[in-house]
Structure formats: structure tokens, C-alpha cells
Design a protein around this motif. Sequence first.
Motif, mmCIF file in Angstrom:
data_model
loop_
_atom_site.group_PDB
_atom_site.id
_atom_site.type_symbol
_atom_site.label_atom_id
_atom_site.label_comp_id
_atom_site.label_asym_id
_atom_site.label_seq_id
_atom_site.Cartn_x
_atom_site.Cartn_y
_atom_site.Cartn_z
ATOM 1 N N LYS A 99 0.859 -1.167 0.203
ATOM 2 C CA LYS A 99 -0.180 -0.107 -0.051
ATOM 3 C C LYS A 99 0.580 0.846 -0.385
ATOM 4 O O LYS A 99 0.453 2.190 -0.609
ATOM 5 C CB LYS A 99 -1.278 0.236 1.384
ATOM 6 N N GLN A 114 1.732 2.232 -3.905
ATOM 7 C CA GLN A 114 0.431 2.304 -4.351
ATOM 8 C C GLN A 114 0.727 3.272 -3.776
ATOM 9 O O GLN A 114 0.597 4.950 -4.660
ATOM 10 C CB GLN A 114 -0.360 1.251 -3.230
ATOM 11 N N ARG A 115 1.125 4.380 -2.512
ATOM 12 C CA ARG A 115 0.839 5.819 -2.581
ATOM 13 C C ARG A 115 1.944 6.867 -2.882
ATOM 14 O O ARG A 115 1.570 7.852 -3.976
ATOM 15 C CB ARG A 115 0.301 5.980 -0.540
ATOM 16 N N PRO A 134 -0.155 5.733 -11.625
ATOM 17 C CA PRO A 134 -1.396 6.182 -11.596
ATOM 18 C C PRO A 134 -2.094 4.911 -12.288
ATOM 19 O O PRO A 134 -3.181 4.203 -11.060
ATOM 20 C CB PRO A 134 -1.928 7.190 -12.995
ATOM 21 N N TRP A 135 -2.081 3.821 -12.639
ATOM 22 C CA TRP A 135 -2.970 2.580 -13.679
ATOM 23 C C TRP A 135 -2.502 1.753 -12.300
ATOM 24 O O TRP A 135 -3.430 0.900 -12.592
ATOM 25 C CB TRP A 135 -2.237 2.366 -14.722
ATOM 26 N N GLU A 136 -1.101 1.815 -11.306
ATOM 27 C CA GLU A 136 -1.088 0.981 -10.095
ATOM 28 C C GLU A 136 -1.819 1.588 -9.082
ATOM 29 O O GLU A 136 -1.927 0.336 -7.755
ATOM 30 C CB GLU A 136 -0.177 0.039 -10.290
ATOM 31 N N ARG A 137 -2.124 2.500 -9.039
ATOM 32 C CA ARG A 137 -2.426 3.090 -7.514
ATOM 33 C C ARG A 137 -3.765 2.455 -6.854
ATOM 34 O O ARG A 137 -4.562 2.711 -5.836
ATOM 35 C CB ARG A 137 -2.816 4.699 -7.729
ATOM 36 N N ASN A 138 -4.928 2.008 -7.347
ATOM 37 C CA ASN A 138 -5.844 1.175 -6.537
ATOM 38 C C ASN A 138 -6.093 -0.554 -8.190
ATOM 39 O O ASN A 138 -7.152 -0.948 -7.786
ATOM 40 C CB ASN A 138 -7.293 2.049 -7.709
ATOM 41 N N ALA A 139 -5.142 -0.702 -8.544
ATOM 42 C CA ALA A 139 -4.961 -1.859 -8.598
ATOM 43 C C ALA A 139 -4.965 -3.083 -7.648
ATOM 44 O O ALA A 139 -3.961 -2.706 -6.679
ATOM 45 C CB ALA A 139 -4.619 -2.528 -9.765
ATOM 46 N N ARG A 140 -5.314 -4.242 -7.741
ATOM 47 C CA ARG A 140 -4.489 -5.428 -7.044
ATOM 48 C C ARG A 140 -3.607 -5.445 -7.975
ATOM 49 O O ARG A 140 -3.044 -6.468 -8.862
ATOM 50 C CB ARG A 140 -5.976 -6.689 -6.966
#
Length: 170
Positions: A152, A155-156, A161-167
Motif C-alpha cells: 500500500k 501504491q501511495r 497511476p494505473w497501479e494505484r488502485n489495482a490489485r
Amino acid sequence: DLYQAGDDLWKIYNFDFEKAKLRNALERMPREQRMAYVQRKGGENMSLDDFLDTEAARIVRNTVPNYNLAPEAIKGLRKLPVGNFIAFPYEILRTGMNTIARGIDELADESVEIQKIGLRRLTGPLTTTAVVPATLTQMGYALSGVSEEEMKAYQRSIAPPWERNARLIP
């Protein structure tokens, strides 16, 4: 031609499978419930065999990829440099949504036999979209030694950007 033949064989197999599944469910229903189901599905003026053929064909048409059903806009995109497999993602979305909708409708049916079909139909998408990704993620954490908090933080802070909310699977 060989590729098309493979698709056709898959559709034939699915047609036979869906027809047999529906036949078995109808045979286990009381007569009144069977007649009510056939009527709800628009088959009241058909023989049982014609109804089974029609319903199995409808299921296969809506839940098995068929690139001929792609809209003209999608077919037109084949001419662009993105490749001629542009209809594949469209068909995955179309058939996936139809499979889920069909499964939900079957779960809501008054017949327990049809509800069983719906439950089995929804097991595949649920497993593919929820169980498998969660399992792979947990395995990744366990095998790599990366913690969920570390992932996390990545990711933060520095993830694109494409990995920030990805699993992500470490």
C-alpha cells in the motif's frame, strides 16, 4: 478456417451441455412447475424438444463468444493498427455480463432445480473475479515476504497511476 471450426465445436458442445442440463432440471420438476417455467420462457406453444433447442441456443448465443455479434463499430476498429482481435475484449464483456445476468435470473426462479443451475453458473465468474485473485495476492505476500502495508505504501508513493488502485501481486 481451423480456428473458426474450433469455435463452432465449442458452441456445439455448449449447446448439447445446456440442453441436457435444462432437460434434467425440467424432468426433476413437478409437471405444473415445468409447464409454468416453459411458459415464462415463451415456449408454451412448442414441443418440449423445440423449447429445449430454443432455450439452449439462446443461452449459447448469449454466453459463448461469437465475434459475428460484435457491433459494426467494434468490427470497424479491426481496421486500425490495434489488431483484428479487437472484438475479443468486447465479447468477453458481453458474454461475461450475460452469464452473470442469466445466473442471477436463474437464482431468482421459483424452481429449486433452475436455482441450482444459476448457482453453478455464477460459481465460475465468482471464482475467476474474486477467489483466484485474492488467493494469488495472499500467496504473493507469503512467498515474497512483502507485507500488505508495504504494498500500500508503494501504491501511495511511487506507483504509476494505473497501479494505484489495482490489485498487485508481489
